[in-house]
Write a protein that holds these residues in place. Sequence first.
Motif, short mmCIF file in Angstrom:
data_model
loop_
_atom_site.label_atom_id
_atom_site.label_comp_id
_atom_site.label_asym_id
_atom_site.label_seq_id
_atom_site.Cartn_x
_atom_site.Cartn_y
_atom_site.Cartn_z
N ALA A 42 -30.78 35.74 80.38
CA ALA A 42 -32.00 34.97 80.61
C ALA A 42 -31.79 33.90 81.68
O ALA A 42 -32.74 33.50 82.36
N SER A 43 -30.55 33.45 81.83
CA SER A 43 -30.22 32.43 82.84
C SER A 43 -29.82 33.05 84.17
O SER A 43 -29.42 32.33 85.09
N GLY A 44 -29.90 34.37 84.29
CA GLY A 44 -29.54 35.04 85.53
C GLY A 44 -28.05 35.12 85.77
O GLY A 44 -27.60 35.30 86.90
N LYS A 45 -27.24 35.02 84.69
CA LYS A 45 -25.79 35.05 84.83
C LYS A 45 -25.21 36.40 84.38
O LYS A 45 -25.86 37.16 83.66
N ILE A 46 -23.99 36.64 84.80
CA ILE A 46 -23.22 37.78 84.31
C ILE A 46 -22.72 37.42 82.92
O ILE A 46 -22.17 36.34 82.70
N ALA A 47 -22.90 38.33 81.97
CA ALA A 47 -22.37 38.14 80.62
C ALA A 47 -20.97 38.74 80.57
O ALA A 47 -20.79 39.93 80.82
N ALA A 48 -19.97 37.91 80.30
CA ALA A 48 -18.58 38.37 80.25
C ALA A 48 -18.10 38.41 78.81
O ALA A 48 -18.37 37.49 78.03
N LEU A 49 -17.42 39.49 78.45
CA LEU A 49 -16.79 39.59 77.14
C LEU A 49 -15.31 39.86 77.33
O LEU A 49 -14.89 40.41 78.35
N LEU A 50 -14.52 39.49 76.32
CA LEU A 50 -13.07 39.58 76.40
C LEU A 50 -12.54 40.59 75.40
O LEU A 50 -12.88 40.54 74.21
N SER A 51 -11.70 41.51 75.89
CA SER A 51 -11.05 42.46 74.99
C SER A 51 -9.54 42.39 75.18
O SER A 51 -9.04 41.99 76.23
N ILE A 52 -8.82 42.80 74.14
CA ILE A 52 -7.37 42.91 74.19
C ILE A 52 -7.01 44.38 74.07
O ILE A 52 -7.38 45.04 73.10
N GLU A 53 -6.31 44.89 75.07
CA GLU A 53 -5.97 46.31 75.11
C GLU A 53 -4.54 46.48 74.59
O GLU A 53 -3.57 46.45 75.32
N GLY A 54 -4.46 46.66 73.26
CA GLY A 54 -3.16 46.79 72.61
C GLY A 54 -2.90 45.63 71.69
O GLY A 54 -2.56 44.53 72.12
N ALA A 55 -3.08 45.86 70.37
CA ALA A 55 -3.02 44.77 69.40
C ALA A 55 -1.62 44.21 69.21
O ALA A 55 -1.46 43.15 68.60
N SER A 56 -0.60 44.88 69.73
CA SER A 56 0.75 44.33 69.67
C SER A 56 0.84 43.01 70.42
O SER A 56 1.76 42.22 70.20
N GLN A 57 -0.10 42.76 71.31
CA GLN A 57 -0.13 41.52 72.07
C GLN A 57 -0.63 40.34 71.24
O GLN A 57 -0.55 39.19 71.67
N ILE A 58 -1.19 40.63 70.07
CA ILE A 58 -1.84 39.59 69.26
C ILE A 58 -0.91 39.17 68.12
O ILE A 58 -0.54 39.99 67.29
N SER A 59 -0.56 37.91 68.08
CA SER A 59 0.24 37.41 66.96
C SER A 59 -0.64 37.05 65.78
O SER A 59 -0.22 37.13 64.62
N SER A 60 -1.88 36.64 66.07
CA SER A 60 -2.83 36.26 65.03
C SER A 60 -4.22 36.71 65.45
O SER A 60 -4.74 36.26 66.48
N LEU A 61 -4.83 37.62 64.67
CA LEU A 61 -6.17 38.08 64.99
C LEU A 61 -7.17 36.94 64.92
O LEU A 61 -8.08 36.84 65.75
N LYS A 62 -6.97 36.05 63.96
CA LYS A 62 -7.86 34.90 63.81
C LYS A 62 -7.80 34.01 65.06
O LYS A 62 -8.84 33.56 65.58
N THR A 63 -6.59 33.76 65.56
CA THR A 63 -6.44 32.93 66.77
C THR A 63 -7.06 33.62 67.97
O THR A 63 -7.73 32.97 68.79
N ALA A 64 -6.86 34.93 68.08
CA ALA A 64 -7.46 35.68 69.19
C ALA A 64 -8.98 35.56 69.14
O ALA A 64 -9.63 35.35 70.18
N TYR A 65 -9.54 35.66 67.96
CA TYR A 65 -10.99 35.52 67.81
C TYR A 65 -11.45 34.13 68.24
O TYR A 65 -12.45 33.98 68.95
N GLU A 66 -10.69 33.12 67.85
CA GLU A 66 -11.03 31.75 68.22
C GLU A 66 -10.95 31.53 69.73
O GLU A 66 -11.65 30.67 70.29
N HIS A 67 -10.11 32.33 70.42
CA HIS A 67 -9.97 32.23 71.87
C HIS A 67 -11.01 33.08 72.61
O HIS A 67 -10.98 33.14 73.84
N GLY A 68 -11.88 33.74 71.86
CA GLY A 68 -12.97 34.46 72.48
C GLY A 68 -12.88 35.97 72.48
O GLY A 68 -13.77 36.64 73.01
N VAL A 69 -11.83 36.53 71.90
CA VAL A 69 -11.67 37.99 71.87
C VAL A 69 -12.71 38.59 70.91
O VAL A 69 -12.82 38.18 69.76
#
Length: 302
Positions: free
Chosen positions: A91-118
């Motif tokens: 609605a604001s004319g901006k690009i909507a960006a989303l964040l993904s993690i490709e390979g969960a071995s990179q995540i030490s805490s799913l909760k922390t990843a979620y809090e960081h925007g994943v």
Amino acid sequence: MSIPYFDCHCDTIVEASLSNEGLLRNKRHIDIERISRYSPCAQVFAVCTEYRPETLGNTQHFIGKLRQEIDKNSDKISLCLSKEDIDTAIASGKIAALLSIEGASQISSLKTAYEHGVRIVHPTWNNDNYICGAAAGSGYGLTDRGREFVRSCNDMGILLDMSHASERSFWDVIELSEKPIIAGHSNSKALCDVPRNITDEQFIALTNCGGGAGINLYTGFLGLNRDFDAVIAHIEHFLSIGGMKSVFLGCDFDGTDSLPQGISGVQDMEKLYDMLLRRNYPEDLVRDIFWNNLYNIIGRVL
């Protein structure tokens, strides 16, 4: 004519960072200036630190780089954590960006990843891990820890992308997940028989669970003549088995150096849109492939 664009997978933030480039303008497949030609526009940015030795263990660094680039260009792009955020950005004319993690071995805490925007997670990349087997690995399915991981993703509202998972892992997640899942950058195995592509049965299961599959532009997953016709052939195959609301874009830009003839970056995707129209596909269907299908799937999970 305004062309929409919602792509489920690119590796641009890692590649741009490694070459000391930003998101506004760069020599990669995607930058803000080129993608801004589409409206509405949304892009899923993946972070994978398993495929290059110099990136290993630096997941948080690249998440931080993405957020820095979004903050630097906040008049043009916005990090979205929910469907409502996507709506607000558009609605604001901006690009909507989303964040993904490709390979969960990179995540030490799913909760922390979620809090960081994943908001999107691939259980594995090309290697078997503690969650499941990989398509390029041994082929085993979900582990006990993997089952807990799937349940946690469901509870948090994280979309699971099974593109790199083994087929057995795929079926285990289909059986277990209470939310839609996707194969965000995988083509049809019926047309190109490689481990990273999905069978008709898998695609139908994705459709039935409210998910879908994203068309990958890597020529090794397209087969055929490795051109626009090959891309359209994979789209048409998925459409022929009931994928009208389930096939979308998962281009894998900056995750490959081998693109179909005629495509050198995101700026060329309007050619695909036009080609589908010239083949007498209804524009409503083409807009579904380019925007609505992925938008609706994400809205069911986030």
